[in-house]
Design a protein around this motif. Structure first.
Motif, PDB file in Angstrom:
ATOM      1  N   ARG A  50      43.765  -9.886 -11.925  1.00  0.00           N
ATOM      2  CA  ARG A  50      42.838 -10.949 -11.555  1.00  0.00           C
ATOM      3  C   ARG A  50      41.483 -10.356 -11.146  1.00  0.00           C
ATOM      4  N   GLN A  51      41.499  -9.269 -10.372  1.00  0.00           N
ATOM      5  CA  GLN A  51      40.252  -8.620  -9.957  1.00  0.00           C
ATOM      6  C   GLN A  51      39.505  -8.042 -11.164  1.00  0.00           C
ATOM      7  N   ARG A  52      40.252  -7.400 -12.080  1.00  0.00           N
ATOM      8  CA  ARG A  52      39.626  -6.837 -13.283  1.00  0.00           C
ATOM      9  C   ARG A  52      39.005  -7.941 -14.140  1.00  0.00           C
ATOM     10  N   ARG A  53      39.720  -9.045 -14.245  1.00  0.00           N
ATOM     11  CA  ARG A  53      39.198 -10.166 -15.025  1.00  0.00           C
ATOM     12  C   ARG A  53      37.907 -10.707 -14.391  1.00  0.00           C
ATOM     13  N   ALA A  54      37.880 -10.847 -13.087  1.00  0.00           N
ATOM     14  CA  ALA A  54      36.681 -11.320 -12.397  1.00  0.00           C
ATOM     15  C   ALA A  54      35.525 -10.344 -12.603  1.00  0.00           C
ATOM     16  N   GLN A  55      35.821  -9.046 -12.532  1.00  0.00           N
ATOM     17  CA  GLN A  55      34.785  -8.034 -12.761  1.00  0.00           C
ATOM     18  C   GLN A  55      34.274  -8.103 -14.196  1.00  0.00           C
ATOM     19  N   LEU A  56      35.176  -8.296 -15.160  1.00  0.00           N
ATOM     20  CA  LEU A  56      34.770  -8.405 -16.558  1.00  0.00           C
ATOM     21  C   LEU A  56      33.896  -9.639 -16.780  1.00  0.00           C
ATOM     22  N   VAL A 104      30.126  -9.593 -18.127  1.00  0.00           N
ATOM     23  CA  VAL A 104      29.695 -10.354 -19.296  1.00  0.00           C
ATOM     24  C   VAL A 104      28.467 -11.202 -18.945  1.00  0.00           C
ATOM     25  N   GLU A 105      28.484 -11.826 -17.781  1.00  0.00           N
ATOM     26  CA  GLU A 105      27.340 -12.638 -17.352  1.00  0.00           C
ATOM     27  C   GLU A 105      26.093 -11.765 -17.178  1.00  0.00           C
ATOM     28  N   GLU A 106      26.261 -10.583 -16.608  1.00  0.00           N
ATOM     29  CA  GLU A 106      25.131  -9.663 -16.453  1.00  0.00           C
ATOM     30  C   GLU A 106      24.590  -9.234 -17.812  1.00  0.00           C
ATOM     31  N   LEU A 107      25.489  -8.987 -18.771  1.00  0.00           N
ATOM     32  CA  LEU A 107      25.047  -8.617 -20.120  1.00  0.00           C
ATOM     33  C   LEU A 107      24.288  -9.758 -20.794  1.00  0.00           C
ATOM     34  N   ARG A 108      24.737 -10.988 -20.596  1.00  0.00           N
ATOM     35  CA  ARG A 108      24.014 -12.138 -21.159  1.00  0.00           C
ATOM     36  C   ARG A 108      22.613 -12.225 -20.565  1.00  0.00           C
ATOM     37  N   ASN A 109      22.518 -12.044 -19.263  1.00  0.00           N
ATOM     38  CA  ASN A 109      21.201 -12.087 -18.605  1.00  0.00           C
ATOM     39  C   ASN A 109      20.302 -10.968 -19.114  1.00  0.00           C
ATOM     40  N   LEU A 110      20.873  -9.782 -19.277  1.00  0.00           N
ATOM     41  CA  LEU A 110      20.098  -8.653 -19.797  1.00  0.00           C
ATOM     42  C   LEU A 110      19.630  -8.920 -21.219  1.00  0.00           C
ATOM     43  N   ARG A 111      20.499  -9.500 -22.039  1.00  0.00           N
ATOM     44  CA  ARG A 111      20.133  -9.811 -23.421  1.00  0.00           C
ATOM     45  C   ARG A 111      18.961 -10.799 -23.451  1.00  0.00           C
ATOM     46  N   THR A 112      19.009 -11.801 -22.608  1.00  0.00           N
ATOM     47  CA  THR A 112      17.916 -12.776 -22.529  1.00  0.00           C
ATOM     48  C   THR A 112      16.622 -12.103 -22.104  1.00  0.00           C
ATOM     49  N   GLU A 113      16.697 -11.253 -21.096  1.00  0.00           N
ATOM     50  CA  GLU A 113      15.503 -10.553 -20.608  1.00  0.00           C
ATOM     51  C   GLU A 113      14.942  -9.606 -21.672  1.00  0.00           C
ATOM     52  N   VAL A 114      15.813  -8.899 -22.388  1.00  0.00           N
ATOM     53  CA  VAL A 114      15.358  -7.988 -23.443  1.00  0.00           C
ATOM     54  C   VAL A 114      14.687  -8.779 -24.563  1.00  0.00           C
ATOM     55  N   ALA A 115      15.245  -9.930 -24.923  1.00  0.00           N
ATOM     56  CA  ALA A 115      14.627 -10.764 -25.960  1.00  0.00           C
ATOM     57  C   ALA A 115      13.243 -11.231 -25.520  1.00  0.00           C
ATOM     58  N   ARG A 116      13.113 -11.622 -24.250  1.00  0.00           N
ATOM     59  CA  ARG A 116      11.812 -12.048 -23.736  1.00  0.00           C
ATOM     60  C   ARG A 116      10.819 -10.887 -23.772  1.00  0.00           C
ATOM     61  N   GLN A 117      11.274  -9.711 -23.351  1.00  0.00           N
ATOM     62  CA  GLN A 117      10.387  -8.547 -23.349  1.00  0.00           C
ATOM     63  C   GLN A 117      10.004  -8.139 -24.768  1.00  0.00           C
ATOM     64  N   ASN A 118      10.936  -8.249 -25.710  1.00  0.00           N
ATOM     65  CA  ASN A 118      10.614  -7.933 -27.110  1.00  0.00           C
ATOM     66  C   ASN A 118       9.568  -8.887 -27.663  1.00  0.00           C
TER      67      ASN A 118
END
Length: 181
Positions: A24-30, A34-48
């Motif tokens: 359960r803890q590993r799933r929550a961390q994953l 995933v949410e952090e990666l989505r946010n990073l992808r959005t920010e990278v797209a904006r910066q690009n």
């Protein structure tokens, strides 16, 4: 009720519960990762997008400087002619006031042309937030064509804009529309 009488191993149950909690803890961390990666992808797209806009503005600046050079040369020439005319007036020469006014008008016209060139470039290079406004499509196309004509890599490519009859306006961000076009 037969299951209540069966023997069970407390240690085995404890171990199973610990494994479940770890999963359960590993799933929550994953999920958090995933949410952090989505946010990073959005920010990278904006910066690009911002980097692309700045790169285009940088490349176009050479064309804008070239386009500004022509009217500024004209202004310098007329200013020099006015200086000579004023020297002649100071030495008693006869210069028609109309000639002086015509030269001043030409200087003003070329200065306004420089201002329009700079305004077009600034409208293109600014992001301006997300505010939209009513934009005449013909004027937008004319501004983009003027910027493209000034681009040094245009070469022998002709850029002609023939607006359709009537007025067509859209609700958009002018700078972003210029970038798209």
């Amino acid at each position: 009720a037969d299951y209540l009488n069966k023997p069970f191993d407390v240690f085995v149950l404890r171990e199973l519960l610990e494994k479940c909690m770890e999963r359960r803890q590993r799933r929550a961390q994953l999920e958090q990762g995933v949410e952090e990666l989505r946010n990073l992808r959005t920010e990278v797209a904006r910066q690009n997008a911002e980097t692309g806009r700045l790169a285009t503005a940088s490349a176009m600046s050479a064309g804008v400087v070239h386009e500004l050079n022509n009217p500024l040369s004209i202004v310098a020439g007329y200013a020099e002619m006015l200086s000579r005319d004023l020297d002649q007036v100071g030495h008693g020469g006869l210069i028609a006031v109309q000639d002086l006014q015509n030269r001043l008008l030409k200087i003003q016209k070329e200065v306004l042309r420089c201002k329009e060139i700079a305004d077009r470039f600034l409208r293109f290079s600014r992001t301006g937030g997300e505010q939209t406004e009513r934009v005449e499509v013909a004027a937008l196309l004319a501004a983009v064509a003027a910027l493209l004509r000034a681009h040094p890599e245009r070469g022998a490519i002709a850029i002609d804009v023939e607006p359709a009859a009537g007025s067509l306006a859209i609700q958009a961000h002018p700078g972003q529309m210029m970038q798209v076009l």
